[in-house]
Design a protein around this motif. Structure first.
Motif, mmCIF file in Angstrom:
data_model
loop_
_atom_site.group_PDB
_atom_site.id
_atom_site.type_symbol
_atom_site.label_atom_id
_atom_site.label_comp_id
_atom_site.label_asym_id
_atom_site.label_seq_id
_atom_site.Cartn_x
_atom_site.Cartn_y
_atom_site.Cartn_z
ATOM 1 N N GLU A 109 0.844 -1.203 0.000
ATOM 2 C CA GLU A 109 0.000 0.000 0.000
ATOM 3 C C GLU A 109 0.873 1.244 0.000
ATOM 4 O OE1 GLU A 109 -3.074 2.255 -0.376
ATOM 5 O OE2 GLU A 109 -3.696 0.253 0.316
ATOM 6 N N ALA A 110 1.908 1.240 0.802
ATOM 7 C CA ALA A 110 2.808 2.394 0.869
ATOM 8 C C ALA A 110 3.518 2.627 -0.462
ATOM 9 C CB ALA A 110 3.833 2.194 1.981
ATOM 10 N N ALA A 111 3.740 1.553 -1.213
ATOM 11 C CA ALA A 111 4.426 1.672 -2.506
ATOM 12 C C ALA A 111 3.497 2.164 -3.610
ATOM 13 C CB ALA A 111 5.022 0.326 -2.901
ATOM 14 N N LEU A 112 2.189 2.147 -3.379
ATOM 15 C CA LEU A 112 1.215 2.622 -4.369
ATOM 16 C C LEU A 112 1.073 4.136 -4.198
ATOM 17 C CD1 LEU A 112 -0.822 1.968 -6.586
ATOM 18 C CD2 LEU A 112 -2.516 1.498 -4.803
ATOM 19 N N THR A 113 1.885 4.871 -4.925
ATOM 20 C CA THR A 113 1.961 6.314 -4.713
ATOM 21 C C THR A 113 1.163 7.117 -5.738
ATOM 22 O OG1 THR A 113 4.035 6.386 -5.961
ATOM 23 C CG2 THR A 113 4.193 6.175 -3.562
ATOM 24 N N ASP A 114 0.602 6.464 -6.748
ATOM 25 C CA ASP A 114 -0.240 7.179 -7.701
ATOM 26 C C ASP A 114 -1.571 7.545 -7.051
ATOM 27 O OD1 ASP A 114 1.682 6.849 -9.662
ATOM 28 O OD2 ASP A 114 0.785 4.985 -10.430
ATOM 29 N N ALA A 115 -2.096 8.724 -7.411
ATOM 30 C CA ALA A 115 -3.389 9.152 -6.881
ATOM 31 C C ALA A 115 -4.468 8.146 -7.266
ATOM 32 C CB ALA A 115 -3.741 10.537 -7.412
ATOM 33 N N GLN A 116 -5.360 7.834 -6.327
ATOM 34 C CA GLN A 116 -6.400 6.835 -6.529
ATOM 35 C C GLN A 116 -7.779 7.491 -6.495
ATOM 36 O OE1 GLN A 116 -5.670 3.360 -7.011
ATOM 37 N NE2 GLN A 116 -3.638 4.307 -7.265
ATOM 38 N N GLU A 117 -8.581 7.211 -7.530
ATOM 39 C CA GLU A 117 -9.950 7.733 -7.548
ATOM 40 C C GLU A 117 -10.717 7.257 -6.319
ATOM 41 O OE1 GLU A 117 -13.799 7.993 -10.609
ATOM 42 O OE2 GLU A 117 -12.067 6.730 -11.102
ATOM 43 N N LEU A 118 -10.481 6.025 -5.920
ATOM 44 C CA LEU A 118 -11.065 5.471 -4.696
ATOM 45 C C LEU A 118 -10.038 4.580 -4.031
ATOM 46 C CD1 LEU A 118 -13.570 5.073 -2.859
ATOM 47 C CD2 LEU A 118 -14.133 3.074 -4.259
ATOM 48 N N SER A 119 -9.783 4.827 -2.748
ATOM 49 C CA SER A 119 -8.838 4.030 -1.975
ATOM 50 C C SER A 119 -9.548 3.473 -0.754
ATOM 51 C CB SER A 119 -7.647 4.884 -1.545
ATOM 52 O OG SER A 119 -6.754 4.134 -0.744
ATOM 53 N N VAL A 120 -9.373 2.177 -0.490
ATOM 54 C CA VAL A 120 -10.020 1.512 0.641
ATOM 55 C C VAL A 120 -8.963 0.800 1.472
ATOM 56 C CG1 VAL A 120 -11.703 -0.216 1.378
ATOM 57 C CG2 VAL A 120 -12.154 1.180 -0.666
ATOM 58 N N ILE A 121 -8.788 1.254 2.709
ATOM 59 C CA ILE A 121 -7.898 0.586 3.661
ATOM 60 C C ILE A 121 -8.765 0.044 4.788
ATOM 61 C CG2 ILE A 121 -6.037 0.890 5.337
ATOM 62 C CD1 ILE A 121 -4.923 3.092 3.532
ATOM 63 N N ALA A 122 -8.765 -1.257 4.962
ATOM 64 C CA ALA A 122 -9.506 -1.892 6.055
ATOM 65 C C ALA A 122 -8.570 -2.906 6.686
ATOM 66 C CB ALA A 122 -10.786 -2.554 5.551
ATOM 67 N N SER A 123 -7.955 -2.516 7.787
ATOM 68 C CA SER A 123 -6.908 -3.333 8.385
ATOM 69 C C SER A 123 -6.582 -2.796 9.762
ATOM 70 C CB SER A 123 -5.649 -3.286 7.507
ATOM 71 O OG SER A 123 -5.050 -2.008 7.588
ATOM 72 N N PRO A 124 -5.728 -3.482 10.519
ATOM 73 C CA PRO A 124 -5.291 -2.945 11.819
ATOM 74 C C PRO A 124 -4.456 -1.677 11.636
ATOM 75 C CG PRO A 124 -4.913 -5.317 11.691
ATOM 76 C CD PRO A 124 -5.246 -4.862 10.302
ATOM 77 N N VAL A 125 -4.789 -0.643 12.407
ATOM 78 C CA VAL A 125 -4.076 0.634 12.378
ATOM 79 C C VAL A 125 -3.820 1.075 13.812
ATOM 80 C CG1 VAL A 125 -4.315 3.098 11.853
ATOM 81 C CG2 VAL A 125 -4.915 1.402 10.123
ATOM 82 N N CYS A 126 -2.655 1.662 14.062
ATOM 83 C CA CYS A 126 -2.327 2.186 15.389
ATOM 84 C C CYS A 126 -2.417 3.706 15.349
ATOM 85 C CB CYS A 126 -0.920 1.755 15.789
ATOM 86 S SG CYS A 126 -0.563 2.004 17.537
#
Length: 448
Positions: free
Chosen positions: A122-139
Motif C-alpha cells: 500500500e505504501a508503494a502505491l503512490t499514484d493518486a487513486q480515484e477510490l482508496s479503501v484501507i480496512a486493516s489494523p491501524v495504530c
C-alpha cells in the motif's frame, strides 16, 4: 464488556476505550465531511458507509492488546466486511493495483490476520487513486496502545491538493537552502521526501474513527509495519484538515491570538497542506555533525517531542519563503496566524500526554521566552509576523545545534528543561486558559 469462559477460569476482557486519554476533558463537534467524489464513486457511497459501520462494530469488540471480546462475533463481522470489500474491488473507480490490495485485505480480514506485506505494498502505491479503501489494523496513538486495532479509511484523490504537493516538492531543495541562509545552518539537508497523497476522506470506521482523530496517516508505519524498506507515504485528508482548523484551531486563535486574521479569501486547506508538507520533509533534516544522542538518553516521549519540534520549526521556516507562500496562495501574515493557531490546537491536548503537544510547548515556550511573542497573564498572546519569522529561524538554529547535532545528551536535556512543560512556563497561562475557560471549544470532530 464481555466475558469469555475457559475450562478453568473466567476472564473479563475490557474493550479498548474510544476516547483517549480516558481521564481528560473532551468536547466533540459533529461535522459534514462534504467529500468531493467522482460520478463513478457516488453510487458506491452506501456500501462504503456500510463498510465503515462494520469497522466500528468490529473495533468495538477489541481490547487494547488487539484480542477480541468475542471471536465468534468478530469473525461474522469480519466476513461481512470482506464480502463488501470483494464487491468494491470489482467496481469501476478502483484501479487494478488498488483492487489487488483490497482483495488481499479482504482475505486477511476473514482470517483475522494482520498481513504486514499488504501495508508495504500500500505504501508503494503512490499514484493518486480515484477510490482508496484501507480496512486493516491501524495504530493511532502510541501511548494508547502499540497494538494496531481494526480500522476503515476510505478516500478519494484531490487533484488540486496533489498539484500543490508537486509544486512544493519540486522547489523543496531550493527552499531549504534558502532557510539555511536565514538560520545559519548552511549544511542542513533533507533526504528525498516520502510521497504525500492529498485526498478527501469519504468515511472512516473502527479505531481511526475513535477520538481524537487524525487528519493524515503515515504508511506503512501506522499499519503497524514500521517504516518501509522501499516506500513510505503520507495520506492527508484535505477536508478533515480544513474542518479541524475551522472548528478548533481558528476558534482558539480568535480567542487567544492578538494579531492578523486571514481573510475569507484565503484557501486555508492549501496553507495547511503547505505547512504539513514542510513538516513532513523536515522530519528528515540532518547535518554532517548529527549526534548520536537518542530516546534512550532523555526518554522516548521527550525525545520525540523534540523531533516533532524540529520538523515544525524547519517546516514552518520553509513555508515562510516567498516561493512556498505563493504556492500556498497566502501572505506571511496568513501563514503566521495559521501556524500559531495550529500550535494552540496541539498545545491544548496536554504537553504531558503527546509528543505533538510537547513540541508545541517547546516552540511556543521558545518564542515567548525569547521575546518573539508575548503571552500575557490572562493567557492571550500578542504577536507580529516579522518577529514570529525571526523566532522560527532562531528556533530552527537552536534545535539544529542542540538536538540534531547535539554533542551530548546534556545539550538535549537542557532544551527540554528550559522549553518543555513546566508549571512556570511562559505559556502556562495559555495552557490553563485553553483547558479551563475554553474547555467548550471542541477537542475533536465526529463525522456525519
Amino acid at each position: 464488556m464481555s466475558a469469555t469462559a475457559s475450562s478453568t477460569s473466567t476472564t473479563v476482557v475490557s474493550p479498548a476505550p474510544l476516547i483517549w486519554p480516558e481521564r481528560d476533558n473532551h468536547t466533540i463537534t459533529a461535522v459534514d465531511l462534504a467529500a468531493s467524489v467522482s460520478a463513478n464513486v457516488e453510487p458506491l457511497l452506501p456500501q462504503l458507509r456500510q463498510l465503515s459501520a462494520l469497522g466500528d462494530a468490529l473495533r468495538s469488540l477489541q481490547a487494547l492488546d488487539g484480542s477480541f471480546t468475542n471471536e465468534a462475533h468478530a469473525r461474522v463481522i469480519a466476513g461481512l466486511s470482506a464480502d463488501l470489500m470483494d464487491e468494491l474491488a470489482d467496481s469501476d473507480p478502483v484501479s487494478p493495483e488498488q483492487a489487488d490490495l483490497i482483495r488481499r485485505r479482504a482475505t486477511a480480514l476473514r482470517e483475522l490476520k494482520h498481513d504486514k506485506e499488504i501495508a508495504y505494498d500500500e505504501a508503494a502505491l503512490t499514484d493518486a487513486q480515484e477510490l482508496s479503501v484501507i480496512a486493516s489494523p491501524v495504530c493511532t496513538f502510541r501511548n494508547k496502545t502499540r497494538t494496531p486495532l481494526h480500522s476503515v479509511v476510505i478516500t478519494a484523490a484531490h487533484q488540486q491538493g496533489n498539484e500543490l504537493i508537486a509544486g512544493l516538492d519540486a522547489s523543496s531543495a531550493a527552499v531549504l537552502a534558502e532557510v539555511n541562509g536565514h538560520t545559519g545552518t548552511s549544511d542542513v539537508v533533507a533526504d528525498s521526501p516520502f510521497a504525500m497523497q492529498i485526498t478527501d476522506l469519504i468515511t472512516m470506521g473502527g479505531e481511526s474513527n475513535a477520538f481524537p482523530k487524525h487528519f493524515c496517516y503515515f504508511l506503512p508505519e501506522d499499519e503497524g509495519a514500521g517504516f518501509g524498506e522501499k516506500s513510505n507515504k503520507t495520506i492527508l485528508f484535505r477536508n478533515v484538515y480544513g474542518l479541524r482548523y475551522e472548528h478548533i484551531s481558528k476558534v482558539l486563535g480568535d480567542r487567544l491570538l492578538s494579531g492578523h486574521k486571514p481573510s475569507p479569501d484565503v484557501d486555508i486547506p492549501s496553507v495547511l497542506i503547505t505547512w504539513m508538507r514542510g513538516h513532513d520533509i523536515a522530519h528528515a533534516v540532518t547535518t554532517p555533525r548529527a549526534g548520536k544522542v537518542g530516546p534512550k538518553d532523555v526518554g522516548h516521549e521527550p525525545w520525540y517531542s523534540l523531533q516533532e519540534a524540529i520538523a515544525d520549526a524547519f517546516g514552518t521556516a520553509m513555508s515562510f519563503t516567498p516561493t512556498w507562500l505563493e504556492l500556498a496562495g497566502c501572505s506571511a501574515d496568513d501563514l503566521a496566524a495559521v501556524y500559531l493557531a495550529e500550535a494552540l490546537h496541539y498545545l491544548r491536548r496536554g504537553p504531558w500526554n503527546w509528543s505533538d503537544a510537547g513540541a508545541a510547548c517547546v516552540e511556543l515556550s521558545f518564542l515567548a521566552g525569547n521575546g518573539y511573542i508575548d503571552c500575557a497573564a490572562d493567557g492571550t498572546i500578542s504577536w507580529e509576523t516579522a518577529r514570529v519569522i525571526e523566532g522560527v529561524h532562531a528556533l530552527s538554529a537552536t534545535l539544529e545545534r542542540e538536538v540534531v547535532s547535539a554533542p551530548s545528551k546534556e545539550n538535549v536535556q537542557a532544551i527540554l528543561d528550559q522549553y518543555g512543560w513546566r508549571e512556570d512556563s511562559p505559556i502556562a497561562p495559555a495552557v490553563l486558559k485553553i483547558r479551563d475557560e475554553l474547555a467548550a471549544i471542541p477537542t475533536s470532530l465526529a463525522y456525519l
